[in-house]
Design an enzyme around this catalytic site. Structure first.
Site, mmCIF file in Angstrom:
data_model
loop_
_atom_site.group_PDB
_atom_site.id
_atom_site.type_symbol
_atom_site.label_atom_id
_atom_site.label_comp_id
_atom_site.label_asym_id
_atom_site.label_seq_id
_atom_site.Cartn_x
_atom_site.Cartn_y
_atom_site.Cartn_z
ATOM 1 N N HIS A 1 -17.792 29.673 -5.272
ATOM 2 C CA HIS A 1 -18.318 28.926 -6.424
ATOM 3 C C HIS A 1 -18.667 29.872 -7.571
ATOM 4 O O HIS A 1 -19.790 30.351 -7.676
ATOM 5 C CB HIS A 1 -19.566 28.164 -5.972
ATOM 6 N N LEU B 1 -15.748 31.841 -14.082
ATOM 7 C CA LEU B 1 -15.249 33.039 -14.754
ATOM 8 C C LEU B 1 -15.015 32.816 -16.248
ATOM 9 O O LEU B 1 -14.736 33.772 -16.972
ATOM 10 C CB LEU B 1 -13.957 33.521 -14.094
ATOM 11 N N ARG B 2 -15.117 31.562 -16.709
ATOM 12 C CA ARG B 2 -15.089 31.227 -18.137
ATOM 13 C C ARG B 2 -13.771 31.535 -18.849
ATOM 14 O O ARG B 2 -13.713 31.481 -20.071
ATOM 15 C CB ARG B 2 -16.214 31.961 -18.871
ATOM 16 N N ASN C 1 -13.711 24.323 -15.056
ATOM 17 C CA ASN C 1 -14.273 23.798 -16.310
ATOM 18 C C ASN C 1 -14.229 24.846 -17.420
ATOM 19 O O ASN C 1 -15.236 25.239 -17.995
ATOM 20 C CB ASN C 1 -15.696 23.274 -16.101
ATOM 21 N N ASP D 1 -16.305 20.473 -10.798
ATOM 22 C CA ASP D 1 -17.592 21.169 -10.904
ATOM 23 C C ASP D 1 -18.089 21.248 -12.341
ATOM 24 O O ASP D 1 -17.325 21.496 -13.271
ATOM 25 C CB ASP D 1 -17.511 22.571 -10.327
ATOM 26 N N ASP E 1 -22.655 30.082 -7.493
ATOM 27 C CA ASP E 1 -22.595 29.287 -8.723
ATOM 28 C C ASP E 1 -22.798 30.199 -9.934
ATOM 29 O O ASP E 1 -23.508 29.865 -10.890
ATOM 30 C CB ASP E 1 -23.628 28.156 -8.718
#
Length: 429
Positions: A60, A63-64, A94, A152, A305
């Site tokens: 989870h 890494l953007r 996301n 997520d 996360d």
């Protein structure tokens, strides 16, 4: 390339090996694990006084990348991962754009191979654009090696659509990673709904926001037969429901993050964004339930996360700060300090929950073990070094953590990926 790791205390959840041994690596694979290996090697690493464990697998991570590289990149996230002993990361979808097609999954995998010292598995979205209107290219993403789908950052609120996505995941042999949050019940909340929120004049997020979706998703998994992994569980009732699902023989696993099994809402000292995460820090009773779930084997996985943000997005009141906490570089040391040293779980169980069980959930048969034939993804962990966490030393772009200054024992000394030494702790030089 051959590597010999000498005199380490090998912890292997697969074979239950728990003793001083040498490890011989040849061309990225573990060739031999036994005492007194004398075979010549290109590199020799002295692991005396340290544990040698399978590299951690974090199910989870945010890494953007693509689109939010000012927060993190595949390279900086990979460097942060191996600093924390994490050799494989699952990147949540996301991003901007959302990872919802085969081409996007392949793009991340290709770029990660070029720049990340850790393995990156891109998780695919459940719905196109994570908009909750129509399904993403689930079958095609599975072919590209996404291993799981997840919405997520939110839940798929349309249960019928979600059930269809679960069926497709089941048909394609991949798992569903569930973020359990009824968005209609959040009502602008920014922290746990309790006396602390009332004292600070902040809107609260009740346990039921998580619990009703946990219940729904377990029931949908029961109907569809999909492997369901419940992410970042934070409530006592989540633990109870996972326990009931397992007693019924359902393919359900659960994950806990260090911030949820260590901190409670009582530890929030001020209205500051470093304390804002989703789900929020809960009550002390919830924390104890999560620790019990880990101790009793109800909760299968420890993940982070990891959610990096720019400083200006966090250095503000919780009313306007972004949700999220970084964790790749601190998860192992926090787990060792708070769970292993305090007798909640053993060092073997730490390796199970941070490597072996995640590998099983992903279907990675060559990882999660220190035994011949397995990938030489390894962490050499010193259980004696004590220090204070310093966010300014993080290799991640994100510094958003409430653990800055937290005293810990244990540190990652070396990390190997495919038999290559990708991290050497400068504190030991």
């Amino acid at each position: 390339m051959t590597v010999l790791i000498r005199n380490g205390h090998v912890i292997d959840p697969l074979t239950r090996k728990d003793e001083i041994s040498d490890v011989y690596i040849n061309e990225g694979k573990i060739e031999n694990v036994e005492q007194g290996i004398t075979k010549a090697a290109d590199r020799i690493i002295d692991a005396a006084g340290c544990y040698v464990m399978p590299g951690f697998i974090d199910l989870h991570v945010h890494l953007r990348d693509p689109g939010l590289e000012y927060k993190e990149t595949l390279e900086t996230g990979g460097r942060a991962a191996v600093r924390g002993g994490v050799t494989t990361v699952c990147a949540m979808p996301n991003t901007r754009p959302v990872i919802d097609t085969r081409e996007k999954v392949e793009d991340v995998h290709r770029r990660a191979e070029e720049v990340s010292p850790a393995h990156v598995i891109q998780i695919g979205a459940v719905t196109a654009g994570q908009a909750g209107k129509e399904l993403a290219q689930i079958a095609e993403m599975a072919k590209a090696g996404c291993h799981a789908i997840s919405e997520d950052g939110k839940s798929v609120m349309n249960a019928s659509l979600y059930r269809k996505g679960m069926k497709l995941a089941k048909e394609n042999g991949i798992a569903v990673f569930a973020h359990c949050e009824d968005i209609n019940m959040v009502e602008g909340g920014v922290m746990n709904a309790d006396a602390n929120a009332r004292r600070m004049g902040l809107k609260g997020i009740s346990n039921s926001v998580e619990d009703v979706i946990v219940a729904r998703d377990i029931l949908l998994a029961k109907e569809t037969g999909v492997r369901l992994h419940l992410c970042h569980c934070s409530t006592a009732d989540s633990v109870k429901m996972i326990q009931l699902a397992k007693e019924e023989g359902l393919p359900v696993t659960g994950e806990v993050c260090p911030h949820h099994f260590i901190l409670s809402a009582d530890d929030i000292t001020e209205d500051h964004g470093r304390f804002k995460m989703n789900p929020p820090l809960r009550s002390r009773e919830d924390v104890e339930a999560l620790r019990r779930g880990l101790r009793e084997g109800i909760m299968d996985v420890i993940a982070t996360d990891h959610a990096p943000h720019a400083a200006e997005e966090k250095d503000r009141s919780m009313t306007s700060a972004a949700f999220g906490i970084v964790g790749l570089e601190t998860s192992a040391v926090l787990t060792y300090t708070e769970l292993v040293k305090k007798g909640v779980i053993s060092i073997m169980e730490m390796a199970e929950k941070m490597s072996y069980n995640p590998a099983k959930i992903l279907g990675l048969t060559d990882k999660g073990s220190v035994s011949p034939g397995k990938d030489a993804d390894l962490v050499i962990f010193d259980p004696e070094r004590s220090y204070r966490i310093d966010k300014e030393t993080f290799l991640s772009k994100g510094k958003n953590t409430p653990f800055d200054g937290f005293e810990v024992t244990g540190d990652v000394k070396y990390t190997l990926v495919n038999g290559n030494l990708v991290y050497e702790n400068p504190a030991y030089r």
